[in-house]
Scaffold this active site. Structure first.
Site, PDB file in Angstrom:
ATOM      1  N   VAL A  13       0.873  -1.170   0.000  1.00  0.00           N
ATOM      2  CA  VAL A  13       0.000   0.000   0.000  1.00  0.00           C
ATOM      3  C   VAL A  13       0.909   1.218   0.000  1.00  0.00           C
ATOM      4  O   VAL A  13       2.103   1.120   0.287  1.00  0.00           O
ATOM      5  CB  VAL A  13      -0.952   0.020   1.226  1.00  0.00           C
ATOM      6  CG1 VAL A  13      -2.013  -1.067   1.101  1.00  0.00           C
ATOM      7  CG2 VAL A  13      -0.173  -0.132   2.531  1.00  0.00           C
ATOM      8  N   SER A  14       0.348   2.376  -0.309  1.00  0.00           N
ATOM      9  CA  SER A  14       1.183   3.550  -0.548  1.00  0.00           C
ATOM     10  C   SER A  14       1.533   4.345   0.701  1.00  0.00           C
ATOM     11  O   SER A  14       2.469   5.132   0.695  1.00  0.00           O
ATOM     12  CB  SER A  14       0.507   4.482  -1.560  1.00  0.00           C
ATOM     13  OG  SER A  14       0.383   3.826  -2.805  1.00  0.00           O
ATOM     14  N   SER A  15       0.786   4.169   1.793  1.00  0.00           N
ATOM     15  CA  SER A  15       1.056   4.958   2.986  1.00  0.00           C
ATOM     16  C   SER A  15       0.736   4.170   4.239  1.00  0.00           C
ATOM     17  O   SER A  15       0.061   3.137   4.195  1.00  0.00           O
ATOM     18  CB  SER A  15       0.219   6.252   2.969  1.00  0.00           C
ATOM     19  OG  SER A  15      -1.151   5.945   3.158  1.00  0.00           O
ATOM     20  N   GLN A  18      -2.923   3.324   5.232  1.00  0.00           N
ATOM     21  CA  GLN A  18      -3.637   2.267   4.525  1.00  0.00           C
ATOM     22  C   GLN A  18      -3.232   0.907   5.069  1.00  0.00           C
ATOM     23  O   GLN A  18      -2.228   0.784   5.768  1.00  0.00           O
ATOM     24  CB  GLN A  18      -3.329   2.345   3.024  1.00  0.00           C
ATOM     25  CG  GLN A  18      -3.744   3.651   2.376  1.00  0.00           C
ATOM     26  CD  GLN A  18      -3.258   3.746   0.936  1.00  0.00           C
ATOM     27  OE1 GLN A  18      -2.093   3.510   0.644  1.00  0.00           O
ATOM     28  NE2 GLN A  18      -4.168   4.092   0.049  1.00  0.00           N
TER      29      GLN A  18
END
Length: 202
Positions: A13-15, A18
């Site tokens: 996931v990007s961050s 999340q």
């Protein structure tokens, strides 16, 4: 002596805000159906897909190159990354090393010409979507500036939600001589944040 190869399961996931909960059930079902007799190792990143330089991914690809991996399994191709150049290079390398790639949602098989073509198309689409989102953000900010809007009162470069992995990547890329603008794009932060991190770490 032969090496017992495992299945590498990769989630991203990007961050840090999340989680990978939506990816895990499909991956677990795939393993139960097709990988029950093979050891599997999970790798998980909370990191932007715009760069292939990610902590867990770096460990996974090192295992691939050491001949320890039979197959890489991902939920969807864009979990591997959103960098067309990096993904295209990966799609060349995996078959050369005899390593399979399964993308559950995309139904990809790199062992076929059609699968390799589709993989490269999807890699280009993933990068395009990332660039379009970035353009929309910049356009929105420009409209807001023209309307006299500002963004709070925080000091430029303030570390609002930076992960340890992002900090480590900024320092490493700077040490490798990468320009600060490129570091900012690769790690998903602003240039003032890059400057602040580098100031704080000498």
């Amino acid at each position: 002596m032969s090496i017992d190869k495992h299945i590498s399961v990769y989630l991203r996931v990007s961050s840090r805000s999340q989680d990978t909960a939506t990816q895990r059930p499909d991956l677990e079902r795939w393993l139960a159906a097709f990988g029950a007799d093979t050891e599997h190792v999970w790798y998980e990143d909370r990191f932007t897909g715009r760069t292939m330089q990610r902590p867990a991914w770096s460990r996974l690809i090192a295992a691939v190159r050491a001949g320890e991996v039979q197959r890489v399994v991902v939920w969807r191709l864009d979990r591997l990354g959103r960098n067309a150049k990096g993904l295209t290079s990966l799609f060349d390398e995996l078959p050369r090393l005899g390593v399979g790639l399964v993308s559950i949602k995309d139904g990809l098989d790199l062992e076929t010409a059609a699968g390799r073509l589709m993989a490269n198309v999807l890699a280009s689409v993933a990068q395009y979507e990332t660039e379009v989102r970035a353009e929309r953000v910049l356009a929105g900010q420009e409209r807001a500036r023209r309307q006299g809007k500002t963004w709070g009162g925080s000091k430029p470069g303030r570390l609002l939600s930076l992960s340890r992995d992002q900090v480590d990547a900024i320092i490493r890329l700077h040490g490798e001589g990468e320009p600060k603008a490129k570091i900012a794009r690769a790690t998903g932060v602003s240039r003032p944040t890059v400057y602040r991190i580098l100031e704080q770490h000498g």
